[in-house]
Motif scaffolding. Structure first.
Motif, PDB file in Angstrom:
ATOM      1  N   GLY A 149       0.727  -1.096   0.110  1.00 44.98           N
ATOM      2  CA  GLY A 149       0.140  -0.084   0.066  1.00 44.98           C
ATOM      3  C   GLY A 149       0.506   1.137   0.004  1.00 44.98           C
ATOM      4  O   GLY A 149       0.112   2.303  -0.169  1.00 44.98           O
TER       5      GLY A 149
ATOM      6  N   LEU B   7      -3.527   4.946   2.833  1.00 41.26           N
ATOM      7  CA  LEU B   7      -2.877   3.751   3.251  1.00 41.26           C
ATOM      8  C   LEU B   7      -1.243   4.126   2.611  1.00 41.26           C
ATOM      9  O   LEU B   7      -0.679   3.828   3.131  1.00 41.26           O
ATOM     10  CB  LEU B   7      -3.568   2.999   2.456  1.00 41.26           C
ATOM     11  CG  LEU B   7      -4.362   1.630   2.834  1.00 41.26           C
ATOM     12  CD1 LEU B   7      -4.811   0.793   2.206  1.00 41.26           C
ATOM     13  CD2 LEU B   7      -4.473   1.650   4.303  1.00 41.26           C
TER      14      LEU B   7
ATOM     15  N   GLY C 101      -7.684   0.363  -1.271  1.00 39.62           N
ATOM     16  CA  GLY C 101      -7.449  -1.858  -0.818  1.00 39.62           C
ATOM     17  C   GLY C 101      -7.497  -2.050  -2.496  1.00 39.62           C
ATOM     18  O   GLY C 101      -6.366  -2.544  -3.065  1.00 39.62           O
TER      19      GLY C 101
END
Length: 296
Positions: free
Chosen positions: A111, A132, A261
């Motif tokens: 990430g 992230l 994500g």
């Protein structure tokens, strides 16, 4: 060898501790509660860390789950603090030791790179700009006190760990077993996988390889699109994998986590891991998926 492992109850930490202990190494499990069994040491990630005297290596994997809850403002702060503050506290404690461990392996994730489309990513690429990516950037920076003190510090950027034992992939498997799986969003985003066995082996490799320091991508050498991952998973399970989950539905269900994500594209390769002489047991995505589903 005496190795301290934080996050030892998680998917990766538990497997690592089991592997080390199985080979006769002493494992000190740092747990965020009162110790309940031999080998456990209770610790406060925001306070002092004791019981590390004589430890040869520290592997720091603790942190709040990324995909387990919806990202409210409060939970985003928990995700950030559990990684950044916890890592800074541990790194500072190690730096103050008279006889510190020879290596500090600190967790991070792919990430770090943010959503990079089809671009191939190595450890030389910069951090992205989403939540992230900022977490991973600051998480890695928090290990700096250990590195500044002369402790060999390795920042492991882990991809999607593929295992039936848990993690994000483990939560997907039941749907695919029922024939209800399929591409997420458009399916064109790249996912960088690694088997649990290779994840553990890679961590042990960087512990044992003095030339390795800094960021290291822990992913197999075969990043592929989400569509290819789900198709391979369907074949491995002998189930259809054609029911797409639209991006808007994911964003509605998962909020910001869907965008940064699940739907983010990270085409990451393990440049430094391969250069250090590591050999993958599961070098391509089909091998990675087969090893997690072979009992089905």
């Amino acid at each position: 060898m005496r190795v301290a492992v934080s996050g030892a109850s998680g998917l990766i930490g538990a497997a690592l501790a089991e592997s080390l202990a199985g080979d006769g190494h002493e494992v000190v499990r740092l747990v965020r509660r009162a110790a309940r069994r031999a080998g456990e040491v209770g610790w406060d990630p925001f306070g002092e860390v004791g019981a590390l005297t004589g430890v040869d290596a520290v592997v720091h994997l603790a942190g709040a789950g990324i995909g387990e809850r919806r990202w409210t403002s409060a939970y985003k702060r928990e995700i950030y603090d559990s990684r950044v503050r916890g890592t800074a506290t541990l790194a500072s404690a190690l730096a103050r030791m008279g006889e510190p461990p020879r290596v500090f392996v600190s967790g991070s994730a792919v990430g770090f790179y943010g959503d990079a489309g089809e671009r191939v990513l190595t450890e030389d690429d910069p951090a992205g700009g989403d939540f992230l990516a900022r977490v991973c950037r600051d998480w890695e920076g928090a290990a700096g006190a250990a590195a500044d003190a002369g402790i060999r510090t390795v920042r492991i950027r882990t991809g999607l760990v593929v295992s039936s034992r848990g993690g994000a992939f483990g939560r997907m498997l039941p749907l695919f077993r029922l024939g209800l799986g399929g591409p997420l969003g458009g399916g064109r985003q790249y996912w960088s996988l690694i088997s649990l066995a290779d994840e553990v082996a890679a961590i042990r490799h960087v512990i044992d390889t003095p030339a390795v320091s800094g960021p290291v991508n822990l992913v197999c050498p075969d990043p592929v699109t989400n569509r290819e991952v789900t198709a391979s998973l369907g074949r491995a399970l002998h189930r259809p994998a054609v029911l797409p989950v639209p991006g808007p539905a994911l964003r509605l269900a998962l909020g910001e986590f869907a965008r940064t994500g699940v739907l983010a594209s990270q085409r990451v390769v393990p440049k430094r891991l391969l250069a250090s002489g590591f050999t993958f047991a599961h070098p391509d995505h089909q091998d990675v998926i087969r090893q997690a589903t072979h009992r089905v």
